[in-house]
Write a protein that holds these residues in place. Sequence first.
Motif, mmCIF file in Angstrom:
data_model
loop_
_atom_site.group_PDB
_atom_site.id
_atom_site.type_symbol
_atom_site.label_atom_id
_atom_site.label_comp_id
_atom_site.label_asym_id
_atom_site.label_seq_id
_atom_site.Cartn_x
_atom_site.Cartn_y
_atom_site.Cartn_z
ATOM 1 N N UNK A 143 0.869 -1.169 0.000
ATOM 2 C CA UNK A 143 0.000 0.000 0.000
ATOM 3 C C UNK A 143 0.911 1.226 0.000
ATOM 4 N N UNK A 144 0.452 2.338 -0.601
ATOM 5 C CA UNK A 144 1.251 3.549 -0.670
ATOM 6 C C UNK A 144 1.915 3.870 0.661
ATOM 7 N N UNK A 145 3.142 4.336 0.616
ATOM 8 C CA UNK A 145 3.842 4.628 1.865
ATOM 9 C C UNK A 145 3.202 5.789 2.601
ATOM 10 N N UNK A 146 2.359 6.575 1.930
ATOM 11 C CA UNK A 146 1.734 7.701 2.614
ATOM 12 C C UNK A 146 0.579 7.246 3.497
ATOM 13 N N UNK A 147 0.106 5.995 3.317
ATOM 14 C CA UNK A 147 -1.005 5.505 4.144
ATOM 15 C C UNK A 147 -0.439 4.638 5.256
ATOM 16 N N UNK A 148 -0.436 5.169 6.489
ATOM 17 C CA UNK A 148 0.049 4.435 7.662
ATOM 18 C C UNK A 148 -1.038 4.511 8.721
ATOM 19 N N UNK A 149 -0.976 3.642 9.759
ATOM 20 C CA UNK A 149 -1.991 3.761 10.820
ATOM 21 C C UNK A 149 -1.952 5.146 11.436
ATOM 22 N N UNK A 150 -3.118 5.804 11.445
ATOM 23 C CA UNK A 150 -3.189 7.135 12.021
ATOM 24 C C UNK A 150 -3.273 8.248 10.994
ATOM 25 N N UNK A 151 -3.088 7.920 9.716
ATOM 26 C CA UNK A 151 -3.172 8.967 8.698
ATOM 27 C C UNK A 151 -4.624 9.384 8.514
ATOM 28 N N UNK A 197 -7.421 9.987 -0.797
ATOM 29 C CA UNK A 197 -6.258 10.890 -0.764
ATOM 30 C C UNK A 197 -5.683 10.791 0.630
ATOM 31 N N UNK A 198 -4.411 10.496 0.746
ATOM 32 C CA UNK A 198 -3.770 10.447 2.054
ATOM 33 C C UNK A 198 -3.227 11.835 2.372
ATOM 34 N N UNK A 199 -3.693 12.432 3.469
ATOM 35 C CA UNK A 199 -3.152 13.736 3.843
ATOM 36 C C UNK A 199 -1.903 13.524 4.675
ATOM 37 N N UNK A 200 -1.207 14.624 4.946
ATOM 38 C CA UNK A 200 0.007 14.509 5.743
ATOM 39 C C UNK A 200 -0.307 14.589 7.230
ATOM 40 N N UNK A 201 -1.601 14.743 7.595
ATOM 41 C CA UNK A 201 -1.972 14.835 9.006
ATOM 42 C C UNK A 201 -2.031 13.440 9.603
ATOM 43 N N UNK A 202 -1.344 13.261 10.749
ATOM 44 C CA UNK A 202 -1.348 11.947 11.404
ATOM 45 C C UNK A 202 -1.911 12.067 12.808
ATOM 46 N N UNK A 203 -2.654 11.034 13.218
ATOM 47 C CA UNK A 203 -3.178 10.958 14.579
ATOM 48 C C UNK A 203 -2.441 9.821 15.269
ATOM 49 N N UNK A 204 -2.190 9.953 16.547
ATOM 50 C CA UNK A 204 -1.491 8.903 17.278
ATOM 51 C C UNK A 204 -2.474 7.806 17.658
ATOM 52 N N UNK A 205 -2.432 6.677 16.942
ATOM 53 C CA UNK A 205 -3.394 5.602 17.214
ATOM 54 C C UNK A 205 -2.731 4.410 17.889
ATOM 55 N N UNK A 206 -1.599 4.643 18.568
ATOM 56 C CA UNK A 206 -0.914 3.518 19.211
ATOM 57 C C UNK A 206 -1.761 2.927 20.323
ATOM 58 N N UNK A 207 -2.684 3.727 20.906
ATOM 59 C CA UNK A 207 -3.485 3.219 22.013
ATOM 60 C C UNK A 207 -4.754 2.533 21.529
#
Lengths: 191, 134
Positions: free
Chosen positions: A47-55, A102-112
Amino acid sequence: MAPQLKVIGNVGPKKATGAVATGKYYPADDIKTPLKSRKAKKNAPKVRSSITPGTVLILLAGRFRGKRVVALKVLESGLVLVSGPYKVNGVPLRRVSPAYVIATSTKVDVSSVDVSSFTDAYFARAKSSEEEEFFAGDAPKPAIVSDERKADQKKVDAALLKAVESVPMLKAYLGAKFSLRNNDKPHKMIF
Amino acid sequence: MVFKRYVEVGRVVLINYGPDAGKLATIIDIVDQNKCLVDGPTNLTGVTRQVIPYGRIALTDLTVKISRNSRQKTLTAAWTEADIQAKWDASSWAKKLSSKKKRAALSDFGRFKVMVARKQKSSIISKKMAEISA
């Protein structure tokens, strides 16, 4: 595939059955090597590298087009598991194709947030017999959301909302829909 | 129509086009009616000494006291003495350029925040206007 070269003599480790350390021994019959399997090998989904958990993703197609949504996990099939959160914009735990996003550059911390229990099997549609479907006709079936789904949604969103509310204005951002306005140049916009 | 900014030795210019677009430079010498010799100075603005046509530059209000074809060392000294960089950064022209750059580099979340801020600003203004005109 290059043919396997047979080694005669004292070179390399011995593959023969009952490997005895006698130097000049090699088996009289050929050692059978299994044929290469022609079954398609399943690799980890790319999957595109711009899509990560929290994006934060913008959905471009489907029922929830225009909604801004948090990506939680990439499933085995290559689809992305996503949640609104439901309270913020009405998008439940859902699978979404990364091609229509569209994957934005905003990330949320979803580790919890714990999403380990969700797989493609969780979202598979319940099998109804052909006869039932045929007799029911083309009337739209009412969407029934199982209690299990509701409970899972609550659980995931409890942790997710906390992460979202810790960033100023992020909740309002996720509640707003994306659209192009006059003078917008999408090829020049940085997401 | 009276002209206020002249092409002269020492005139600080903004390069509009080409590989050095967006950078400041000073006119060192004039070649002919179409082009001039320009220098950064290189250590302060990054523009190397070169001939550049007038169509590619925009004259600013700032000038430096130098004589024709001065060395880069004297030019640098004149620039730091006149504090050109600070004067330029304080000008509204430079501020507009930098805010345009910032706006272009915003993420989608950034654009959302700008939209909210503009709405808040306009609501404050319209409330005040209603107060005044009432």
